[in-house]
Scaffold this motif. Structure first.
Motif, PDB file in Angstrom:
ATOM      1  N   PRO A  19       9.642 -52.261 -53.200  1.00 26.57           N
ATOM      2  CA  PRO A  19       8.326 -51.633 -53.218  1.00 26.57           C
ATOM      3  C   PRO A  19       8.398 -50.113 -53.379  1.00 26.57           C
ATOM      4  O   PRO A  19       7.550 -49.497 -53.996  1.00 26.57           O
ATOM      5  CB  PRO A  19       7.721 -52.005 -51.866  1.00 26.57           C
ATOM      6  CG  PRO A  19       8.466 -53.218 -51.431  1.00 26.57           C
ATOM      7  CD  PRO A  19       9.846 -53.068 -52.028  1.00 26.57           C
ATOM      8  N   GLN A  58      -6.845 -48.454 -53.119  1.00 24.30           N
ATOM      9  CA  GLN A  58      -6.394 -49.832 -52.902  1.00 24.30           C
ATOM     10  C   GLN A  58      -6.512 -50.147 -51.410  1.00 24.30           C
ATOM     11  O   GLN A  58      -6.749 -49.256 -50.595  1.00 24.30           O
ATOM     12  CB  GLN A  58      -4.962 -50.002 -53.389  1.00 24.30           C
ATOM     13  CG  GLN A  58      -4.867 -49.874 -54.894  1.00 24.30           C
ATOM     14  CD  GLN A  58      -3.992 -50.919 -55.537  1.00 24.30           C
ATOM     15  OE1 GLN A  58      -3.626 -51.925 -54.940  1.00 24.30           O
ATOM     16  NE2 GLN A  58      -3.645 -50.688 -56.780  1.00 24.30           N
ATOM     17  N   ALA A  59      -6.311 -51.407 -51.068  1.00 22.10           N
ATOM     18  CA  ALA A  59      -6.426 -51.860 -49.676  1.00 22.10           C
ATOM     19  C   ALA A  59      -5.522 -51.038 -48.758  1.00 22.10           C
ATOM     20  O   ALA A  59      -4.450 -50.584 -49.157  1.00 22.10           O
ATOM     21  CB  ALA A  59      -6.077 -53.334 -49.574  1.00 22.10           C
ATOM     22  N   ASP A  60      -5.968 -50.855 -47.538  1.00 24.71           N
ATOM     23  CA  ASP A  60      -5.284 -50.033 -46.544  1.00 24.71           C
ATOM     24  C   ASP A  60      -3.800 -50.362 -46.405  1.00 24.71           C
ATOM     25  O   ASP A  60      -2.980 -49.466 -46.307  1.00 24.71           O
ATOM     26  CB  ASP A  60      -5.982 -50.227 -45.188  1.00 24.71           C
ATOM     27  CG  ASP A  60      -6.040 -48.936 -44.401  1.00 24.71           C
ATOM     28  OD1 ASP A  60      -5.524 -47.911 -44.876  1.00 24.71           O
ATOM     29  OD2 ASP A  60      -6.603 -48.964 -43.298  1.00 24.71           O
ATOM     30  N   SER A  62      -1.833 -51.820 -48.553  1.00 23.55           N
ATOM     31  CA  SER A  62      -1.170 -51.990 -49.847  1.00 23.55           C
ATOM     32  C   SER A  62       0.039 -51.073 -49.994  1.00 23.55           C
ATOM     33  O   SER A  62      -0.059 -49.866 -49.765  1.00 23.55           O
ATOM     34  CB  SER A  62      -2.178 -51.693 -50.955  1.00 23.55           C
ATOM     35  OG  SER A  62      -1.532 -51.459 -52.169  1.00 23.55           O
ATOM     36  N   VAL A  64       1.251 -50.117 -52.765  1.00 28.23           N
ATOM     37  CA  VAL A  64       0.921 -49.210 -53.868  1.00 28.23           C
ATOM     38  C   VAL A  64       0.161 -47.998 -53.317  1.00 28.23           C
ATOM     39  O   VAL A  64       0.407 -46.865 -53.720  1.00 28.23           O
ATOM     40  CB  VAL A  64       0.093 -49.927 -54.963  1.00 28.23           C
ATOM     41  CG1 VAL A  64      -0.353 -48.966 -56.051  1.00 28.23           C
ATOM     42  CG2 VAL A  64       0.885 -51.071 -55.568  1.00 28.23           C
ATOM     43  N   ARG A  65      -0.728 -48.235 -52.354  1.00 27.22           N
ATOM     44  CA  ARG A  65      -1.487 -47.137 -51.741  1.00 27.22           C
ATOM     45  C   ARG A  65      -0.546 -46.178 -51.004  1.00 27.22           C
ATOM     46  O   ARG A  65      -0.650 -44.961 -51.151  1.00 27.22           O
ATOM     47  CB  ARG A  65      -2.532 -47.692 -50.785  1.00 27.22           C
ATOM     48  CG  ARG A  65      -3.384 -46.626 -50.126  1.00 27.22           C
ATOM     49  CD  ARG A  65      -4.497 -47.253 -49.326  1.00 27.22           C
ATOM     50  NE  ARG A  65      -5.274 -46.282 -48.606  1.00 27.22           N
ATOM     51  CZ  ARG A  65      -6.496 -46.509 -48.164  1.00 27.22           C
ATOM     52  NH1 ARG A  65      -7.078 -47.681 -48.384  1.00 27.22           N
ATOM     53  NH2 ARG A  65      -7.145 -45.582 -47.499  1.00 27.22           N
ATOM     54  N   GLU A  98     -12.925 -48.849 -51.487  1.00 27.53           N
ATOM     55  CA  GLU A  98     -11.634 -49.513 -51.287  1.00 27.53           C
ATOM     56  C   GLU A  98     -11.711 -50.916 -51.879  1.00 27.53           C
ATOM     57  O   GLU A  98     -12.635 -51.667 -51.595  1.00 27.53           O
ATOM     58  CB  GLU A  98     -11.333 -49.598 -49.787  1.00 27.53           C
ATOM     59  CG  GLU A  98      -9.925 -50.024 -49.481  1.00 27.53           C
ATOM     60  CD  GLU A  98      -9.615 -49.927 -47.991  1.00 27.53           C
ATOM     61  OE1 GLU A  98      -9.299 -50.990 -47.404  1.00 27.53           O
ATOM     62  OE2 GLU A  98      -9.688 -48.824 -47.428  1.00 27.53           O
ATOM     63  N   ALA A 100      -9.293 -54.520 -53.350  1.00 27.90           N
ATOM     64  CA  ALA A 100      -8.187 -55.351 -52.877  1.00 27.90           C
ATOM     65  C   ALA A 100      -6.836 -55.106 -53.549  1.00 27.90           C
ATOM     66  O   ALA A 100      -5.806 -55.146 -52.886  1.00 27.90           O
ATOM     67  CB  ALA A 100      -8.558 -56.825 -53.014  1.00 27.90           C
ATOM     68  N   ASP A 101      -6.821 -54.887 -54.874  1.00 25.52           N
ATOM     69  CA  ASP A 101      -5.531 -54.888 -55.564  1.00 25.52           C
ATOM     70  C   ASP A 101      -5.634 -54.207 -56.925  1.00 25.52           C
ATOM     71  O   ASP A 101      -6.674 -53.653 -57.274  1.00 25.52           O
ATOM     72  CB  ASP A 101      -5.027 -56.325 -55.727  1.00 25.52           C
ATOM     73  CG  ASP A 101      -6.046 -57.238 -56.410  1.00 25.52           C
ATOM     74  OD1 ASP A 101      -6.954 -56.737 -57.110  1.00 25.52           O
ATOM     75  OD2 ASP A 101      -5.928 -58.464 -56.251  1.00 25.52           O
ATOM     76  N   ASN A 102      -4.539 -54.257 -57.686  1.00 27.93           N
ATOM     77  CA  ASN A 102      -4.492 -53.647 -59.019  1.00 27.93           C
ATOM     78  C   ASN A 102      -5.623 -54.136 -59.917  1.00 27.93           C
ATOM     79  O   ASN A 102      -6.272 -53.342 -60.600  1.00 27.93           O
ATOM     80  CB  ASN A 102      -3.149 -53.950 -59.711  1.00 27.93           C
ATOM     81  CG  ASN A 102      -1.972 -53.256 -59.048  1.00 27.93           C
ATOM     82  OD1 ASN A 102      -2.074 -52.135 -58.568  1.00 27.93           O
ATOM     83  ND2 ASN A 102      -0.833 -53.929 -59.026  1.00 27.93           N
ATOM     84  N   ASP A 120      -0.061 -50.207 -59.992  1.00 27.03           N
ATOM     85  CA  ASP A 120       1.342 -50.325 -60.362  1.00 27.03           C
ATOM     86  C   ASP A 120       1.410 -50.299 -61.886  1.00 27.03           C
ATOM     87  O   ASP A 120       0.576 -50.891 -62.568  1.00 27.03           O
ATOM     88  CB  ASP A 120       1.906 -51.639 -59.810  1.00 27.03           C
ATOM     89  CG  ASP A 120       3.409 -51.701 -59.981  1.00 27.03           C
ATOM     90  OD1 ASP A 120       3.841 -52.124 -61.070  1.00 27.03           O
ATOM     91  OD2 ASP A 120       4.133 -51.308 -59.059  1.00 27.03           O
TER      92      ASP A 120
END
Length: 135
Positions: A19, A58-60, A62, A64-65, A98, A100-102, A120
């Motif tokens: 990650p 993105q979600a808290d 995540s 990626v965040r 906010e 959920a995802d990409n 990503d």
């Protein structure tokens, strides 16, 4: 037996590091005028210092965040959230939306010419335009 355990540990170490090695890119609507941005410009939107664009988070929890805030704002996600809470409390801004995802970031950015988000790099497609790469 020892070689097998050593190989398992090596594999686990690679997976744990995966990650952190993800490349995060900042995306905008394909119709947006911006062709590229600096790290500082991107940080201004995501730290509430500019309202010219609408940030999409993105979600808290995540990864990626976490990676985005570390590389772009030099903060962890909790520090960024605390900054936003202060801005919201003083009436100077509203929290970023906010999602959920990409895929949800791409949908939000594609639907709003003033939106800016991060995903990503592997999720990039024609629905968004990359303006910054956080390597």
């Amino acid at each position: 037996m020892h070689k097998m355990i050593a190989k398992l540990f090596a594999a686990a170490a690679l997976l744990a590091a995966a990650p952190a090695m993800a490349e995060v890119v900042v995306v905008v609507n394909p119709k947006a005028a911006e062709a590229s941005m600096t790290r500082e410009q991107v940080a201004q939107f995501f730290l509430g210092k500019s309202s010219a664009m609408t940030p999409i988070d993105q979600a808290d929890a995540s990864p990626v965040r976490a990676e985005f805030y570390k590389k772009v704002a030099d903060k962890d996600a909790a520090q960024a959230k605390a900054l936003w809470s202060k801005l919201v409390f003083t009436g100077k801004a509203t929290m970023p939306k906010e999602v959920a995802d990409n895929a949800a970031v791409k949908a939000a950015v594609a639907a709003n010419p003033k939106a800016i988000g991060y995903i990503d790099k592997s999720a990039v497609d024609g629905s968004v335009k990359v303006v910054y790469s956080a390597q």
